[in-house]
Design a protein around this motif. Structure first.
Motif, PDB file in Angstrom:
ATOM      1  N   LYS A 199       4.153   9.042 -13.738  1.00  0.00           N
ATOM      2  CA  LYS A 199       5.515   8.538 -13.972  1.00  0.00           C
ATOM      3  C   LYS A 199       6.453   9.615 -14.509  1.00  0.00           C
ATOM      4  O   LYS A 199       7.576   9.726 -14.037  1.00  0.00           O
ATOM      5  CB  LYS A 199       5.481   7.318 -14.892  1.00  0.00           C
ATOM      6  N   PRO A 200       6.037  10.444 -15.492  1.00  0.00           N
ATOM      7  CA  PRO A 200       6.974  11.458 -16.007  1.00  0.00           C
ATOM      8  C   PRO A 200       7.418  12.464 -14.946  1.00  0.00           C
ATOM      9  O   PRO A 200       8.515  12.995 -15.009  1.00  0.00           O
ATOM     10  CB  PRO A 200       6.187  12.167 -17.110  1.00  0.00           C
ATOM     11  N   LEU A 201       6.550  12.737 -13.956  1.00  0.00           N
ATOM     12  CA  LEU A 201       6.898  13.681 -12.896  1.00  0.00           C
ATOM     13  C   LEU A 201       7.529  12.984 -11.690  1.00  0.00           C
ATOM     14  O   LEU A 201       7.839  13.618 -10.687  1.00  0.00           O
ATOM     15  CB  LEU A 201       5.659  14.472 -12.459  1.00  0.00           C
ATOM     16  N   LYS A 202       7.675  11.674 -11.784  1.00  0.00           N
ATOM     17  CA  LYS A 202       8.289  10.859 -10.719  1.00  0.00           C
ATOM     18  C   LYS A 202       7.509  10.967  -9.408  1.00  0.00           C
ATOM     19  O   LYS A 202       8.081  11.109  -8.325  1.00  0.00           O
ATOM     20  CB  LYS A 202       9.755  11.230 -10.529  1.00  0.00           C
ATOM     21  N   ILE A 203       6.169  10.891  -9.521  1.00  0.00           N
ATOM     22  CA  ILE A 203       5.291  10.954  -8.357  1.00  0.00           C
ATOM     23  C   ILE A 203       4.514   9.655  -8.274  1.00  0.00           C
ATOM     24  O   ILE A 203       3.927   9.216  -9.267  1.00  0.00           O
ATOM     25  CB  ILE A 203       4.277  12.117  -8.456  1.00  0.00           C
ATOM     26  N   ASP A 204       4.493   9.041  -7.108  1.00  0.00           N
ATOM     27  CA  ASP A 204       3.674   7.853  -6.868  1.00  0.00           C
ATOM     28  C   ASP A 204       3.469   7.741  -5.365  1.00  0.00           C
ATOM     29  O   ASP A 204       4.338   7.269  -4.648  1.00  0.00           O
ATOM     30  CB  ASP A 204       4.347   6.600  -7.418  1.00  0.00           C
ATOM     31  N   THR A 205       2.324   8.228  -4.881  1.00  0.00           N
ATOM     32  CA  THR A 205       2.073   8.211  -3.442  1.00  0.00           C
ATOM     33  C   THR A 205       0.608   7.947  -3.161  1.00  0.00           C
ATOM     34  O   THR A 205      -0.238   8.025  -4.052  1.00  0.00           O
ATOM     35  CB  THR A 205       2.546   9.527  -2.786  1.00  0.00           C
ATOM     36  N   ASP A 206       0.316   7.628  -1.920  1.00  0.00           N
ATOM     37  CA  ASP A 206      -1.060   7.446  -1.457  1.00  0.00           C
ATOM     38  C   ASP A 206      -1.501   8.701  -0.722  1.00  0.00           C
ATOM     39  O   ASP A 206      -0.682   9.412  -0.141  1.00  0.00           O
ATOM     40  CB  ASP A 206      -1.150   6.257  -0.488  1.00  0.00           C
ATOM     41  N   ILE A 207      -2.816   8.937  -0.742  1.00  0.00           N
ATOM     42  CA  ILE A 207      -3.390  10.062  -0.001  1.00  0.00           C
ATOM     43  C   ILE A 207      -4.414   9.495   0.975  1.00  0.00           C
ATOM     44  O   ILE A 207      -5.573   9.304   0.617  1.00  0.00           O
ATOM     45  CB  ILE A 207      -4.075  11.079  -0.941  1.00  0.00           C
ATOM     46  N   PRO A 208      -4.004   9.198   2.209  1.00  0.00           N
ATOM     47  CA  PRO A 208      -4.965   8.690   3.189  1.00  0.00           C
ATOM     48  C   PRO A 208      -5.894   9.802   3.672  1.00  0.00           C
ATOM     49  O   PRO A 208      -5.504  10.970   3.690  1.00  0.00           O
ATOM     50  CB  PRO A 208      -4.089   8.163   4.329  1.00  0.00           C
ATOM     51  N   PRO A 209      -7.129   9.458   4.076  1.00  0.00           N
ATOM     52  CA  PRO A 209      -8.093  10.489   4.462  1.00  0.00           C
ATOM     53  C   PRO A 209      -7.777  11.192   5.775  1.00  0.00           C
ATOM     54  O   PRO A 209      -8.286  12.273   6.025  1.00  0.00           O
ATOM     55  CB  PRO A 209      -9.407   9.722   4.560  1.00  0.00           C
ATOM     56  N   ASP A 210      -6.937  10.632   6.606  1.00  0.00           N
ATOM     57  CA  ASP A 210      -6.705  11.209   7.927  1.00  0.00           C
ATOM     58  C   ASP A 210      -5.353  11.909   8.052  1.00  0.00           C
ATOM     59  O   ASP A 210      -4.936  12.256   9.148  1.00  0.00           O
ATOM     60  CB  ASP A 210      -6.829  10.119   8.986  1.00  0.00           C
TER      61      ASP A 210
END
Length: 132
Positions: free
Chosen positions: A83-94
């Protein structure tokens, strides 16, 4: 910048002219790559997620300096959230997921995987140090 639907997601399409032609860059609402697309010299840091760890486990960034975090997964879907770095994402394997980050304050921050991935999930963290 043009907004359009792509695979049931709203994306912004940046058209960047150049001497050799036109480049299209899809920018999702979760990641803002507009600055990175404009500056091809932006530093890229590659990070791999796999069950219970991020590699590297620690990185150092400079306050106010834009970077691209290039995220990949070696096994399954993982999350990448601070949250402090304003990052929120998914990392899919493909796929490779690029996240543009420009830290606005110095200090130590923790990135966590926010997708349950097994019994060691609670320890899946990465340290980000931002220096002046």
């Amino acid at each position: 910048m043009k907004t359009t639907m792509f695979k049931n997601k709203i994306v912004n399409i940046a058209l960047l002219g150049g001497a050799l032609g036109i480049t299209l860059a899809a920018i999702t609402p979760k990641t803002n790559l507009a600055r990175a697309a404009v500056n091809p010299n932006t530093k890229v840091i590659e990070i791999t997620a796999k069950k219970f760890e991020f590699t590297p486990s620690e990185i150092t960034l400079k306050k106010g300096e834009p970077v691209i975090l290039r995220l990949t997964s070696a096994d399954r879907v993982h999350g990448f959230m601070s949250k402090p770095l304003k990052i929120d994402t998914d990392i899919p394997p493909d796929k490779t997921t690029d996240v543009a980050v420009t830290p606005d304050s110095a200090g130590g921050f923790t990135v966590i995987c926010d997708h349950y991935c097994g019994t060691g999930h609670g320890n899946m963290k990465m340290k980000v140090t931002v220096v002046e």
